[in-house]
Motif scaffolding. Structure first.
Motif, PDB file in Angstrom:
ATOM      1  N   SER A 147       0.828  -1.202   0.000  1.00  0.00           N
ATOM      2  CA  SER A 147       0.000   0.000   0.000  1.00  0.00           C
ATOM      3  C   SER A 147       0.863   1.253   0.000  1.00  0.00           C
ATOM      4  N   ILE A 148       1.915   1.253   0.788  1.00  0.00           N
ATOM      5  CA  ILE A 148       2.828   2.392   0.838  1.00  0.00           C
ATOM      6  C   ILE A 148       3.473   2.616  -0.528  1.00  0.00           C
ATOM      7  N   ALA A 149       3.836   1.535  -1.205  1.00  0.00           N
ATOM      8  CA  ALA A 149       4.470   1.650  -2.521  1.00  0.00           C
ATOM      9  C   ALA A 149       3.519   2.253  -3.557  1.00  0.00           C
ATOM     10  N   GLU A 150       2.210   2.028  -3.399  1.00  0.00           N
ATOM     11  CA  GLU A 150       1.215   2.528  -4.354  1.00  0.00           C
ATOM     12  C   GLU A 150       0.777   3.957  -4.052  1.00  0.00           C
ATOM     13  N   ALA A 151       0.972   4.413  -2.828  1.00  0.00           N
ATOM     14  CA  ALA A 151       0.316   5.628  -2.342  1.00  0.00           C
ATOM     15  C   ALA A 151       0.945   6.919  -2.845  1.00  0.00           C
ATOM     16  N   ASP A 152       0.077   7.906  -3.105  1.00  0.00           N
ATOM     17  CA  ASP A 152       0.514   9.275  -3.376  1.00  0.00           C
ATOM     18  C   ASP A 152       0.725  10.028  -2.064  1.00  0.00           C
ATOM     19  N   VAL A 153      -0.071   9.655  -1.064  1.00  0.00           N
ATOM     20  CA  VAL A 153       0.034  10.247   0.273  1.00  0.00           C
ATOM     21  C   VAL A 153       0.007   9.121   1.294  1.00  0.00           C
ATOM     22  N   ILE A 154       0.904   9.204   2.272  1.00  0.00           N
ATOM     23  CA  ILE A 154       0.969   8.199   3.333  1.00  0.00           C
ATOM     24  C   ILE A 154       0.705   8.893   4.665  1.00  0.00           C
ATOM     25  N   GLY A 155      -0.290   8.403   5.376  1.00  0.00           N
ATOM     26  CA  GLY A 155      -0.601   8.948   6.685  1.00  0.00           C
ATOM     27  C   GLY A 155      -0.172   7.989   7.778  1.00  0.00           C
ATOM     28  N   ILE A 156       0.733   8.449   8.649  1.00  0.00           N
ATOM     29  CA  ILE A 156       1.160   7.633   9.787  1.00  0.00           C
ATOM     30  C   ILE A 156       0.284   7.999  10.976  1.00  0.00           C
ATOM     31  N   LEU A 157      -0.488   7.035  11.443  1.00  0.00           N
ATOM     32  CA  LEU A 157      -1.450   7.279  12.506  1.00  0.00           C
ATOM     33  C   LEU A 157      -0.849   6.895  13.854  1.00  0.00           C
ATOM     34  N   GLN A 158      -0.793   7.863  14.759  1.00  0.00           N
ATOM     35  CA  GLN A 158      -0.263   7.655  16.107  1.00  0.00           C
ATOM     36  C   GLN A 158      -1.375   7.803  17.135  1.00  0.00           C
ATOM     37  N   ASP A 159      -1.462   6.847  18.041  1.00  0.00           N
ATOM     38  CA  ASP A 159      -2.438   6.889  19.131  1.00  0.00           C
ATOM     39  C   ASP A 159      -1.840   7.693  20.285  1.00  0.00           C
ATOM     40  N   VAL A 160      -2.362   8.902  20.518  1.00  0.00           N
ATOM     41  CA  VAL A 160      -1.765   9.773  21.533  1.00  0.00           C
ATOM     42  C   VAL A 160      -2.097   9.331  22.948  1.00  0.00           C
ATOM     43  N   THR A 161      -2.993   8.357  23.097  1.00  0.00           N
ATOM     44  CA  THR A 161      -3.322   7.874  24.445  1.00  0.00           C
ATOM     45  C   THR A 161      -2.398   6.750  24.891  1.00  0.00           C
ATOM     46  N   ASN A 162      -1.609   6.208  23.969  1.00  0.00           N
ATOM     47  CA  ASN A 162      -0.681   5.128  24.322  1.00  0.00           C
ATOM     48  C   ASN A 162       0.664   5.741  24.715  1.00  0.00           C
ATOM     49  N   ILE A 163       0.936   5.799  26.002  1.00  0.00           N
ATOM     50  CA  ILE A 163       2.134   6.493  26.488  1.00  0.00           C
ATOM     51  C   ILE A 163       3.417   5.769  26.106  1.00  0.00           C
ATOM     52  N   PHE A 164       3.311   4.510  25.700  1.00  0.00           N
ATOM     53  CA  PHE A 164       4.505   3.732  25.359  1.00  0.00           C
ATOM     54  C   PHE A 164       4.925   3.923  23.898  1.00  0.00           C
ATOM     55  N   THR A 165       3.988   4.270  23.027  1.00  0.00           N
ATOM     56  CA  THR A 165       4.302   4.340  21.591  1.00  0.00           C
ATOM     57  C   THR A 165       4.094   5.715  20.968  1.00  0.00           C
ATOM     58  N   ARG A 166       3.480   6.643  21.675  1.00  0.00           N
ATOM     59  CA  ARG A 166       3.048   7.887  21.037  1.00  0.00           C
ATOM     60  C   ARG A 166       4.176   8.848  20.686  1.00  0.00           C
ATOM     61  N   VAL A 167       5.345   8.744  21.340  1.00  0.00           N
ATOM     62  CA  VAL A 167       6.419   9.721  21.095  1.00  0.00           C
ATOM     63  C   VAL A 167       7.522   9.159  20.210  1.00  0.00           C
ATOM     64  N   LYS A 168       7.271   7.994  19.599  1.00  0.00           N
ATOM     65  CA  LYS A 168       8.294   7.384  18.740  1.00  0.00           C
ATOM     66  C   LYS A 168       7.620   6.688  17.564  1.00  0.00           C
TER      67      LYS A 168
END
Length: 344
Positions: free
Chosen positions: A132-153
């Motif tokens: 999907s990334i290879a086909e895309a014109d725009v790529i949106g990286i979705l971050q869950d801001v409520t997950n304190i373990f993954t939201r800042v990286k």
């Protein structure tokens, strides 16, 4: 009886295809359309002054990718639930407005190789996001801001998938579930860490709540403005690349995940047994739930089948929004134990 069912299924499928992908002479004259094959031998729709954009939404499991795409397209086509691994393979969902068409690619949550092996996940969990990334014109990286373990990286799994990104593809950072943050200053801290510590260069940043729809209009308008002059991939009335039957089965599976506890819904297989579209457009379906354990059957049929009825009603609500027509769904239960059945 079998011949009759097959005949009805064929006629219903034919009706559905005509309804969603019709290319009548009147429509062609109105929009000056013609169909051509692109370099990948894919049928595309050429219309005067058409704009097109292909968007991949990627992220870790349960970040809200499917819910966001449903909000962006204004249809609940992508299956959603509160549990992980609801999306098992790539879904293409179509949004057309005026002269612009956007195709959103919903993908399984990015999962580490050891987790794929542990839970025996399909290869689509690895292959579909990268494709999907290879086909895309725009790529949106979705971050869950409520997950304190993954939201800042930005996860290493995401960074690895981004290796297939085209040089001319835009990269967006989308912060989801912002409505659940009590201190809004936390958002600024998250953005600072993601933009300063990451090697990625984002073309823009959006803060949204996929659940409530906050900020979604801004993101949709940005994507509409980003579309380039190009042929459409789908007819104007199309809204997904999936068959009607697949959408029904996947929606049932998602509602099972929402309404049943722990691992039980993961052990239930869905199978569409009957499908019909009446002359007035009403869709009727019967879906079989195949259980490998007696306790799973009990969970569905207890209290005179109330859980089964509740799930069927939730499925109908989702599908009515997706298909924009009346939908009737009946669920039946089958097990290797002595057969028990309860229909809505």
């Amino acid at each position: 009886m079998l011949l009759f069912i097959k005949k009805c299924t064929f006629q219903s499928n034919l009706y559905f295809c005509k309804r969603l992908f019709s290319c009548s002479t009147a429509r062609k004259e109105k929009y000056n359309n013609e169909y051509i094959l692109d370099s990948n031998q894919t049928l595309v729709l050429r219309r005067e002054d058409a704009k097109f954009l292909k968007v991949a939404i990627v992220g870790l499991p349960n970040n809200g990718k499917s819910t966001l795409i449903n909000q962006l397209t204004k249809r609940t086509v992508c299956p959603t639930s509160s549990k992980v691994h609801t999306t098992m393979h790539k879904f293409e969902t179509v949004y057309s407005e005026n002269d612009t068409q956007i195709v959103f690619m919903d993908t399984p949550g990015l999962t580490a190789p050891h987790e794929m092996k542990k839970y025996n996940l399909a290869k689509t969990f690895k292959n579909d996001p990268a494709e999907s990334i290879a086909e895309a014109d725009v790529i949106g990286i979705l971050q869950d801001v409520t997950n304190i373990f993954t939201r800042v990286k930005i996860s290493d799994i995401i960074l690895d998938c981004l290796k297939s990104k085209r040089d001319d593809a835009s990269l967006l950072l989308i912060l989801n579930k912002v409505d659940k943050l009590k201190k809004k200053v936390t958002l600024l801290e998250i953005i600072n860490q993601l933009t300063n510590k990451s090697l990625l260069k984002f073309d823009d940043i959006f803060m949204v709540s996929a659940l409530t729809g906050d900020g979604v209009d801004d993101l949709r308008n940005y994507l509409l403005d980003s579309a380039k002059i190009n042929d459409w991939q789908y007819e104007k009335d199309a809204f997904t690349d999936q068959s009607l039957e697949t959408v029904i089965e996947e929606t049932v599976r998602a509602k099972l995940l929402d309404h049943l506890n722990q691992e039980i819904p993961y052990n239930i297989k869905t199978k569409l047994e009957h499908f019909d579209i009446s002359e007035d457009g009403t869709i009727s379906a019967v879906v079989l739930l195949k259980c490998n354990k007696k306790r799973n059957v009990f969970c569905l049929l207890k209290q005179k089948g109330q859980p089964l009825k509740t799930i069927a009603m939730a499925v109908e609500k989702e599908l009515r929004n997706a298909f924009r027509t009346h939908v009737i769904v009946r669920l039946s239960v089958e097990t290797d134990q002595p057969k028990e059945e309860q229909a809505k």
